[in-house]
Scaffold this motif. Structure first.
Motif, PDB file in Angstrom:
ATOM      1  N   VAL A  28      89.154  -4.375 -75.769  1.00 54.47           N
ATOM      2  CA  VAL A  28      89.620  -5.509 -75.605  1.00 54.47           C
ATOM      3  C   VAL A  28      88.560  -6.517 -75.286  1.00 54.47           C
ATOM      4  CG1 VAL A  28      91.117  -7.091 -73.961  1.00 54.47           C
ATOM      5  CG2 VAL A  28      91.977  -4.761 -74.431  1.00 54.47           C
ATOM      6  N   LEU A  29      88.589  -7.689 -76.105  1.00 48.20           N
ATOM      7  CA  LEU A  29      87.484  -8.644 -76.139  1.00 48.20           C
ATOM      8  C   LEU A  29      88.191  -9.860 -75.723  1.00 48.20           C
ATOM      9  CD1 LEU A  29      84.780  -9.711 -76.943  1.00 48.20           C
ATOM     10  CD2 LEU A  29      85.615 -10.322 -79.031  1.00 48.20           C
ATOM     11  N   HIS A  30      87.812 -10.404 -74.449  1.00 44.56           N
ATOM     12  CA  HIS A  30      88.393 -11.499 -73.411  1.00 44.56           C
ATOM     13  C   HIS A  30      88.410 -12.884 -74.211  1.00 44.56           C
ATOM     14  CE1 HIS A  30      89.585 -14.260 -70.457  1.00 44.56           C
ATOM     15  NE2 HIS A  30      89.900 -13.297 -69.639  1.00 44.56           N
ATOM     16  N   ARG A  31      87.152 -13.185 -74.622  1.00 44.42           N
ATOM     17  CA  ARG A  31      86.704 -14.575 -75.434  1.00 44.42           C
ATOM     18  C   ARG A  31      87.070 -15.932 -74.779  1.00 44.42           C
ATOM     19  NH1 ARG A  31      89.277 -13.666 -81.433  1.00 44.42           N
ATOM     20  NH2 ARG A  31      91.172 -13.590 -80.338  1.00 44.42           N
ATOM     21  N   ASP A  32      87.560 -15.779 -73.357  1.00 49.22           N
ATOM     22  CA  ASP A  32      87.481 -16.992 -72.548  1.00 49.22           C
ATOM     23  C   ASP A  32      87.249 -16.624 -71.308  1.00 49.22           C
ATOM     24  OD1 ASP A  32      88.104 -19.684 -72.235  1.00 49.22           O
ATOM     25  OD2 ASP A  32      90.099 -19.575 -71.746  1.00 49.22           O
ATOM     26  N   LEU A  33      85.929 -16.232 -70.898  1.00 41.19           N
ATOM     27  CA  LEU A  33      85.592 -15.546 -69.674  1.00 41.19           C
ATOM     28  C   LEU A  33      85.018 -17.048 -69.079  1.00 41.19           C
ATOM     29  CD1 LEU A  33      84.107 -12.143 -70.075  1.00 41.19           C
ATOM     30  CD2 LEU A  33      86.034 -12.490 -69.017  1.00 41.19           C
ATOM     31  N   LYS A  34      85.399 -17.365 -67.921  1.00 38.28           N
ATOM     32  CA  LYS A  34      84.870 -18.485 -67.307  1.00 38.28           C
ATOM     33  C   LYS A  34      85.244 -18.438 -65.772  1.00 38.28           C
ATOM     34  CE  LYS A  34      88.882 -20.896 -68.848  1.00 38.28           C
ATOM     35  NZ  LYS A  34      89.451 -22.398 -69.797  1.00 38.28           N
ATOM     36  N   PRO A  35      84.705 -19.123 -64.895  1.00 44.08           N
ATOM     37  CA  PRO A  35      84.990 -18.895 -63.461  1.00 44.08           C
ATOM     38  C   PRO A  35      86.620 -18.973 -62.963  1.00 44.08           C
ATOM     39  CG  PRO A  35      83.054 -20.143 -63.751  1.00 44.08           C
ATOM     40  CD  PRO A  35      83.639 -20.015 -65.125  1.00 44.08           C
ATOM     41  N   SER A  36      87.165 -19.925 -63.735  1.00 45.97           N
ATOM     42  CA  SER A  36      88.493 -20.230 -63.585  1.00 45.97           C
ATOM     43  C   SER A  36      89.508 -19.088 -63.998  1.00 45.97           C
ATOM     44  CB  SER A  36      89.146 -21.503 -64.097  1.00 45.97           C
ATOM     45  OG  SER A  36      89.061 -21.381 -65.558  1.00 45.97           O
ATOM     46  N   ASN A  37      89.034 -18.153 -64.727  1.00 42.07           N
ATOM     47  CA  ASN A  37      89.753 -16.994 -65.128  1.00 42.07           C
ATOM     48  C   ASN A  37      89.275 -15.716 -64.438  1.00 42.07           C
ATOM     49  OD1 ASN A  37      91.539 -18.163 -66.864  1.00 42.07           O
ATOM     50  ND2 ASN A  37      90.171 -17.803 -68.776  1.00 42.07           N
ATOM     51  N   ILE A  38      88.603 -15.894 -63.254  1.00 47.25           N
ATOM     52  CA  ILE A  38      88.107 -14.773 -62.519  1.00 47.25           C
ATOM     53  C   ILE A  38      88.334 -15.218 -60.996  1.00 47.25           C
ATOM     54  CG2 ILE A  38      86.130 -13.305 -61.648  1.00 47.25           C
ATOM     55  CD1 ILE A  38      84.921 -13.724 -64.332  1.00 47.25           C
ATOM     56  N   LEU A  39      89.408 -14.757 -60.590  1.00 45.09           N
ATOM     57  CA  LEU A  39      90.118 -15.237 -59.321  1.00 45.09           C
ATOM     58  C   LEU A  39      89.509 -14.317 -58.287  1.00 45.09           C
ATOM     59  CD1 LEU A  39      93.548 -16.351 -60.013  1.00 45.09           C
ATOM     60  CD2 LEU A  39      91.332 -17.741 -60.154  1.00 45.09           C
ATOM     61  N   VAL A  40      88.911 -14.758 -56.957  1.00 42.25           N
ATOM     62  CA  VAL A  40      88.385 -13.884 -56.072  1.00 42.25           C
ATOM     63  C   VAL A  40      89.121 -14.245 -54.707  1.00 42.25           C
ATOM     64  CG1 VAL A  40      86.328 -13.400 -54.808  1.00 42.25           C
ATOM     65  CG2 VAL A  40      86.078 -14.209 -57.096  1.00 42.25           C
ATOM     66  N   SER A  41      89.478 -13.254 -54.317  1.00 44.29           N
ATOM     67  CA  SER A  41      90.194 -13.089 -52.788  1.00 44.29           C
ATOM     68  C   SER A  41      89.330 -12.148 -51.725  1.00 44.29           C
ATOM     69  CB  SER A  41      91.432 -12.810 -52.682  1.00 44.29           C
ATOM     70  OG  SER A  41      91.800 -11.460 -53.533  1.00 44.29           O
ATOM     71  N   GLU A  42      89.477 -12.375 -50.533  1.00 45.74           N
ATOM     72  CA  GLU A  42      88.774 -11.646 -49.611  1.00 45.74           C
ATOM     73  C   GLU A  42      89.770 -10.564 -49.087  1.00 45.74           C
ATOM     74  OE1 GLU A  42      85.964 -12.411 -45.911  1.00 45.74           O
ATOM     75  OE2 GLU A  42      87.046 -13.897 -46.355  1.00 45.74           O
ATOM     76  N   VAL A  43      89.261  -9.458 -49.249  1.00 44.04           N
ATOM     77  CA  VAL A  43      89.995  -8.390 -48.798  1.00 44.04           C
ATOM     78  C   VAL A  43      89.296  -7.483 -48.047  1.00 44.04           C
ATOM     79  CG1 VAL A  43      91.269  -5.945 -49.473  1.00 44.04           C
ATOM     80  CG2 VAL A  43      91.273  -8.135 -51.053  1.00 44.04           C
ATOM     81  N   ASP A  44      89.774  -7.200 -46.638  1.00 46.04           N
ATOM     82  CA  ASP A  44      88.944  -6.321 -45.597  1.00 46.04           C
ATOM     83  C   ASP A  44      87.590  -7.083 -45.443  1.00 46.04           C
ATOM     84  OD1 ASP A  44      91.225  -4.892 -45.285  1.00 46.04           O
ATOM     85  OD2 ASP A  44      90.718  -3.437 -46.788  1.00 46.04           O
ATOM     86  N   GLY A  45      87.383  -8.395 -45.627  1.00 48.03           N
ATOM     87  CA  GLY A  45      86.282  -8.737 -45.294  1.00 48.03           C
ATOM     88  C   GLY A  45      85.016  -8.702 -46.567  1.00 48.03           C
ATOM     89  N   HIS A  46      85.546  -8.079 -47.607  1.00 48.43           N
ATOM     90  CA  HIS A  46      84.973  -8.329 -48.685  1.00 48.43           C
ATOM     91  C   HIS A  46      85.482  -8.825 -49.986  1.00 48.43           C
ATOM     92  CE1 HIS A  46      82.365  -4.948 -46.888  1.00 48.43           C
ATOM     93  NE2 HIS A  46      83.433  -4.432 -46.695  1.00 48.43           N
ATOM     94  N   PRO A  47      84.455  -9.800 -50.797  1.00 51.56           N
ATOM     95  CA  PRO A  47      85.140 -10.446 -51.887  1.00 51.56           C
ATOM     96  C   PRO A  47      85.845  -9.352 -53.150  1.00 51.56           C
ATOM     97  CG  PRO A  47      82.855 -10.669 -51.947  1.00 51.56           C
ATOM     98  CD  PRO A  47      83.147  -9.889 -50.766  1.00 51.56           C
ATOM     99  N   VAL A  48      86.837  -9.653 -53.457  1.00 53.89           N
ATOM    100  CA  VAL A  48      87.563  -8.672 -54.636  1.00 53.89           C
ATOM    101  C   VAL A  48      87.750  -9.568 -55.799  1.00 53.89           C
ATOM    102  CG1 VAL A  48      89.373  -7.409 -55.270  1.00 53.89           C
ATOM    103  CG2 VAL A  48      88.199  -7.191 -52.973  1.00 53.89           C
ATOM    104  N   ALA A  49      87.336  -9.561 -56.781  1.00 49.32           N
ATOM    105  CA  ALA A  49      87.486 -10.422 -58.106  1.00 49.32           C
ATOM    106  C   ALA A  49      88.544  -9.573 -59.157  1.00 49.32           C
ATOM    107  CB  ALA A  49      85.991 -10.500 -58.828  1.00 49.32           C
ATOM    108  N   LYS A  50      89.550 -10.605 -59.711  1.00 50.26           N
ATOM    109  CA  LYS A  50      90.190  -9.995 -60.527  1.00 50.26           C
ATOM    110  C   LYS A  50      90.186 -10.685 -61.974  1.00 50.26           C
ATOM    111  CE  LYS A  50      93.214  -7.323 -58.064  1.00 50.26           C
ATOM    112  NZ  LYS A  50      93.757  -5.938 -58.428  1.00 50.26           N
ATOM    113  N   VAL A  51      89.805 -10.300 -62.925  1.00 45.09           N
ATOM    114  CA  VAL A  51      89.863 -11.083 -64.420  1.00 45.09           C
ATOM    115  C   VAL A  51      91.348 -11.286 -64.729  1.00 45.09           C
ATOM    116  CG1 VAL A  51      89.050 -11.034 -66.694  1.00 45.09           C
ATOM    117  CG2 VAL A  51      87.882  -9.845 -64.867  1.00 45.09           C
ATOM    118  N   ILE A  52      91.726 -12.520 -65.013  1.00 45.15           N
ATOM    119  CA  ILE A  52      92.909 -12.946 -65.574  1.00 45.15           C
ATOM    120  C   ILE A  52      92.758 -13.663 -66.900  1.00 45.15           C
ATOM    121  CG2 ILE A  52      93.806 -13.326 -63.028  1.00 45.15           C
ATOM    122  CD1 ILE A  52      93.671 -16.198 -63.568  1.00 45.15           C
ATOM    123  N   ASP A  53      93.940 -13.961 -67.381  1.00 45.03           N
ATOM    124  CA  ASP A  53      94.485 -14.792 -68.671  1.00 45.03           C
ATOM    125  C   ASP A  53      93.532 -14.379 -69.983  1.00 45.03           C
ATOM    126  OD1 ASP A  53      95.130 -16.726 -70.527  1.00 45.03           O
ATOM    127  OD2 ASP A  53      93.986 -18.442 -69.574  1.00 45.03           O
TER     128      ASP A  53
END
Length: 527
Positions: free
Chosen positions: A171-196
């Protein structure tokens, strides 16, 4: 209202050269909607999806919209439902939407939003249900939580590993940018999710640039977000792209995490003509991140938990400069060959180990400068060519003159040698002439001596002396030999001849003094 893309081959194509399609979304691909939408305002076909209770619309792009919802059957959980907009259900768009759904289905990774369900509404609109990610865009999260450079790198390293997983799945994403990588804090640590994955490409899949008009680059038609797309995406569109396109986008995000801005654009490109930002992506080289960090604003410095701009620049200078610039190489052959290789260099930097990225060579810097300043380099090159031509002409003239001087000197020396040879031959001739005169004088004196000898012998013979007369003549003539002292050789010859004559008439005793005198002359001459 979102603009509709021109249909392939339409008569309006010529008037739409400036129309820009940026992925499945506009420059800001997901616009948050703060209002909660009541059920009464929902489209009827969404109301028919009774397993879901819709809260609000949380994102909207060119072809689709995303709703926050709660799944109530068979399990209860918060989800995000992405559905095609009404009126956008063309064959090509549906095909693209289904590919996004299939793309998410083949991946199972904690760093990628999971897909739960999918189908079509009663109105025929396709949708899919995925994990809801309540996070902030990557750069926003890092700035709001004042993450240090080290913390940002640790988070970004995990994002690279997630992208590498997607690449391994083809899979080639082709639109990686900060708004397509959402970060939340889980147990005091940042966790990133790639979307879109709306414009993602399955490498080797059925849907490619030759089959899908939306995947082709036409005039004014480019997929991706300008600030984050690679040069080959501008030049080739979606044809012949590989995983290194995502490496470039990762490099842009890394640059932004370090400096607070993208490498080529301080602000967005919404108001910038397409040909201008396309030219910038293809030809303008990014500055070293540390150079921008050295003049960063207090807000940027504080967001990175640094003491001041100089301290921030010191943290970036060196390894992080070269790692970032390697990911941003215009020539994809010079970039990292995988997201894993980029992640490994970041790990090595964090562990104070040598990294594979290195400072560009002088030749590379010069070549990049030449590409950036073609007009200046062209003028300089022309001036250099003129100077070189002048130098060559001057050198040729100097060499020609030098050769003429050398030839003239050689001719002069040859004439001098000839003159010396003539003088030598003249001296030899004079010596030979003198020698001839001497020989002639010797012969003359010898003849005179013999004439005298014979005359005396005849005189003695006339008086009846006979052999005794010859001896007497010899005795008489021998008395004249001392007169030949000026010519030792002639004297030696006469002594020898006279001694021979004495012996021939039997007067050995008279010959002996003459032979002794001859020997003395020879010893004096030869030593």
């Amino acid at each position: 209202m979102d603009p509709e893309p021109p249909s392939p081959g339409s008569a309006k194509d010529a008037d739409l050269a400036g129309w820009l399609r940026v992925g499945l979304s506009d420059w800001d691909s997901e616009e948050s909607a703060d209002e909660t939408v009541p059920d009464a305002s929902l489209p009827d076909d969404l109301l028919d999806l009774r397993r879901y209770r819709f809260h609000e619309k949380i994102g909207e792009g060119g072809f689709g919209e995303v709703w926050a919802a709660e799944q109530i059957d068979p399990v209860r959980r918060e989800v995000a439902l992405k559905i095609l907009k009404p009126g956008m259900d063309t064959r090509q768009v549906i095909r693209r939407f289904n590919q996004e759904r299939q793309t998410l289905a083949i991946m199972d990774h904690p760093g990628i939003a999971a897909i739960y369900d999918g189908g079509s509404t009663s109105a025929g609109r396709p949708y899919f249900v995925m994990e809801r990610v309540d996070g902030l865009p990557l750069s926003t999260f890092c700035d709001e939580h004042s993450l240090s450079i080290r913390a940002r790198l640790e988070l970004f390293l995990r994002i690279c590993q997630t992208v590498h997983y997607a690449h391994q799945k083809g899979v080639l994403h082709r639109d990686l940018k900060p708004s397509n990588i959402l970060v939340s804090e889980v147990d005091g640590h940042p966790v990133a999710k790639v979307i879109d994955f709306g414009i993602a490409k399955i490498i080797g899949g059925d849907l490619d640039a030759t089959a899908d008009p939306f995947m082709r680059t036409r005039e004014g038609w480019i997929l991706g977000t300008p600030a984050y797309i690679c040069p080959e995406q501008v030049m080739l569109g979606c044809i012949d792209l590989d995983t290194r396109a995502d490496i470039y986008s990762l490099g842009v995000m890394l640059y932004e995490l370090l400096t607070g801005r993208t490498p080529l654009f301080e602000a967005g490109t919404t108001s910038m003509p397409m040909d201008e930002w396309a030219h910038r992506i293809r030809n303008v080289e990014a500055k070293c991140p540390s150079a921008l960090a050295a003049v960063a604003s207090p807000e940027i410095v504080t967001a990175r938990n640094a003491a001041n701009a100089s301290s921030l620049a010191r943290q970036i200078r060196g390894d992080l400069d070269w790692i970032t610039l390697k990911a941003l190489e215009k020539d994809r052959e010079k970039r990292y060959d995988s997201a894993a290789a980029l992640a490994e260099d970041l790990r090595r930097h964090l562990a104070d180990e040598p990294v594979s990225a290195a400072r560009p060579s002088t030749l590379q810097v010069a070549w990049k400068f030449a590409k950036r300043r073609r007009a200046l380099v062209g003028a300089t090159a022309a001036s250099l060519l003129i100077l070189i031509a002048a130098a060559i002409f001057s050198t040729a003239a100097f060499l020609r003159e030098s050769r003429m001087r050398t030839l003239a000197e050689a001719a002069r020396q040859e004439a001098q040698r000839h003159e010396q040879e003539v003088a030598r031959q003249r001296d030899l001739a004079m010596t030979s002439a003198n020698e001839a005169r001497v020989q002639e004088q010797r012969a003359t004196k010898t003849l005179e001596y013999l004439d005298t000898l014979l005359a005396r012998a005849a005189s003695f013979a006339a008086r009846g002396a006979n052999a005794e007369a010859l001896r007497l003549a010899l005795d008489d003539v021998t008395l004249t030999i001392p007169h030949f002292t000026e010519d030792p050789m002639l004297r030696e010859t006469i002594l020898g001849r006279t001694a021979v004559i004495y012996r021939s008439i039997g007067h050995e005793e008279s010959a002996i003094p003459l032979v002794k005198a001859q020997l003395e002359i020879a010893q004096a001459k030869y030593g």
